[in-house]
Design an enzyme around this catalytic site. Structure first.
Site, PDB file in Angstrom:
ATOM      1  N   ASN A   1     -10.328   0.565   1.636  1.00 56.18           N
ATOM      2  CA  ASN A   1      -8.873   0.569   1.466  1.00 56.18           C
ATOM      3  C   ASN A   1      -8.551   0.098   0.044  1.00 56.18           C
ATOM      4  OD1 ASN A   1      -6.151  -0.075   1.392  1.00 56.18           O
ATOM      5  ND2 ASN A   1      -6.120  -1.059   3.396  1.00 56.18           N
TER       6      ASN A   1
ATOM      7  N   HIS B   1      -2.686   7.034   3.795  1.00 58.10           N
ATOM      8  CA  HIS B   1      -3.246   5.809   3.208  1.00 58.10           C
ATOM      9  C   HIS B   1      -4.565   5.519   3.930  1.00 58.10           C
ATOM     10  CE1 HIS B   1      -3.951   1.875   1.807  1.00 58.10           C
ATOM     11  NE2 HIS B   1      -3.520   1.249   2.887  1.00 58.10           N
TER      12      HIS B   1
ATOM     13  N   CYS C   1       0.823  -1.222   0.000  1.00 60.93           N
ATOM     14  CA  CYS C   1       0.000   0.000   0.000  1.00 60.93           C
ATOM     15  C   CYS C   1       0.852   1.265   0.000  1.00 60.93           C
ATOM     16  CB  CYS C   1      -0.947  -0.004   1.194  1.00 60.93           C
ATOM     17  SG  CYS C   1      -2.034  -1.425   1.218  1.00 60.93           S
TER      18      CYS C   1
END
Ligand SMILES: CC(C)(COP(=O)(O)OP(=O)(O)OC[C@H]1O[C@@H](n2cnc3c(N)ncnc32)[C@H](O)[C@@H]1OP(=O)(O)O)[C@@H](O)C(=O)NCCC(=O)NCCS
Length: 335
Positions: free
Chosen positions: A288, A258, A111
């Protein structure tokens, strides 16, 4: 030589899936998901590929920047869910948009992929090798999710975000920090394909295929360990990147984290004694989206007119690997 962000773009698949729809699949509830994560809905591919979403986000970023496809000479796509091992997502975007002058490659860093891609493109522009870059984060995580595992399937979504970078006469991208810790990689994994050649032990055996079994080719996670790591990594990355830019935390207008979990972001804000409002979040309606989450959030802010010339932004990510990093951006665009 300086570099700046010239424009942003994003793309979503057409299909929106709410928490109530997930509760039909697994034993969960809207109340559990929103209270533990902050996520209400996510967008899930109904056929769109990672490259489709990446190309749409990139086209939107080029239009926002007012840059022609022929003027792009570098494309870096961050992803953990490419359509193929080869051709890469970046090469597929090149084909879709006619980026005939570009060198294209993908970057794989969980990520944190978009932060690492931004850092790489910034360095290559500042070195003089390239002059205009497209940096993309694109994911179709829904093909890597175990839709029977309630602990993970409620967290993730699909989408793509992109930014156009160019050389500039005033500072735009100010600093980057990055780090990795492979010794803790087991807390967040997606297995690869198994070794299956005519000479491999038991054909589909485990030898030679890395540390994971092929039945683990879905997102597996120790949620609490990831949570603790994320809070520490985000705090230290933001602090270090801010210092490297000769700024103080007061100079940062927005942190663009994030988008993994509202409680992680809340916890970082508390530890840093920063107002929660400075942390931009859109995870409630995106989930996400791994490498795509930071550029999608940046694009949402840009299009909402939240970014003003001279503002300092801290982009910060963490993820599988383990990896983490942050970039300080001075916004130079007039909205
Ligand atoms: C995943 C996460 C939301 C779980 O929250 P948590 O408070 O740690 O919850 P736990 O894992 O302790 O589980 C608590 C209980 O809820 C249950 N549970 C898990 N998922 C559930 C769901 N979707 N719905 C209902 N119950 C659920 C568990 O089975 C457990 O039940 P038990 O107590 O009977 O065993 C949280 O750990 C997290 O966000 N971690 C970070 C993950 C992340 O960001 N990953 C991506 C990194 S890039």
């Amino acid at each position: 030589m300086y570099t700046e962000i010239l424009g942003t773009g994003s793309a979503l698949p057409k299909q929106r899936i709410t928490n109530d729809e997930l509760a039909v699949l697994v034993d969960t509830s809207d109340e559990w998901i929103t209270s533990r994560t902050g996520i209400s809905e996510r967008w899930i591919s109904a056929g769109e590929s990672t490259s489709d979403l990446a190309a749409e986000a990139a086209a939107n970023a080029l239009a926002d920047a007012g840059v022609e496809p022929a003027d792009i000479d570098l494309v870096i796509s961050a992803t953990v869910s490419p359509d193929n091992f080869t051709p890469t997502v970046s090469c597929e975007v090149q084909k879709a948009l006619g980026l005939s002058q570009a060198t294209c490659f993908d970057l794989w860093a969980g990520c944190t992929g978009f932060i690492f891609s931004l850092m790489t493109a910034d360095s290559l522009l500042k070195s003089g090798f390239f002059s205009r870059a497209l940096v993309i984060g694109a994911e179709v995580l829904s093909k890597l999710v175990d839709w029977e595992d309630r602990a993970t399937c409620v967290l993730f979504g699909d989408g793509a975000g992109a930014a156009v970078l160019g050389r500039s006469s005033e500072p735009g991208l100010l600093s980057h920090v990055s780090g990795s810790d492979g010794s803790r990689g087991e807390v967040l994994t997606i297995g690869g394909v198994p070794l299956m050649n005519p000479w491999s032990p038991e054909r589909a055996g485990t030898a030679g295929q890395g540390s994971l079994n092929h039945d683990q080719s879905v997102i597996c996670m120790n949620g609490q360990e990831v949570f603790k790591f994320a809070v520490r990594a985000m705090e230290s990355s933001i602090r270090r990147a801010t210092e490297l830019s000769d700024l103080s935390l007061h100079d940062i207008s927005y942190i663009i984290p994030h988008q993994a979990n509202n409680r992680i972001i809340q916890s970082v804000a508390g530890r840093m004694e920063m107002p929660r409002e400075k942390f931009f979040t859109n995870l409630d309606h995106r989930g996400n989206t791994s490498s795509a989450s930071i550029p999608m959030a940046l694009d949402e802010m840009n299009r909402a007119g939240l970014l003003l010339p001279g503002m300092h932004l801290a982009l910060v990510g963490f993820g599988g690997g383990l990896t983490w990093g942050a970039s300080i951006v001075r916004w130079t665009r007039q909205s």
